[in-house]
Design a protein around this motif. Structure first.
Motif: not given
Length: 79
Positions: A79, A76, A48
């Motif tokens: 993905r 992010r 993160d």
């Protein structure tokens, strides 16, 4: 101390041998190897938050390649 502040393990990446640390885990990887995608470690992340404390001018690999690899480790981006 950082682990307590974040309330999460803090992994590190560098030239030292892989080992468990009091904060999390240290992973061996030479960021100069990012110039060859087949050498990229694919067993790390996603994270993160990444604190990039490397000095880019000390690397002989193009910053675009190093930053592309680090970006790939972000949750992010993964993905």
């Amino acid at each position: 101390m950082l682990r307590a502040s974040l309330r999460a393990p803090v992994d590190t990446l560098g030239l030292e041998a892989e080992a468990a640390t009091p904060e999390g885990r240290h992973y061996h990887f030479n960021l100069n190897d990012t110039q060859r995608r087949e050498k990229w470690r694919r067993d790390l992340g996603p994270y993160d938050l990444i604190v990039f404390a490397e000095v880019l001018e000390h690397l002989f690999t193009a910053p675009e390649l190093v930053l592309a690899y680090v970006h790939r480790l972000l949750a992010r981006a993964a993905r």
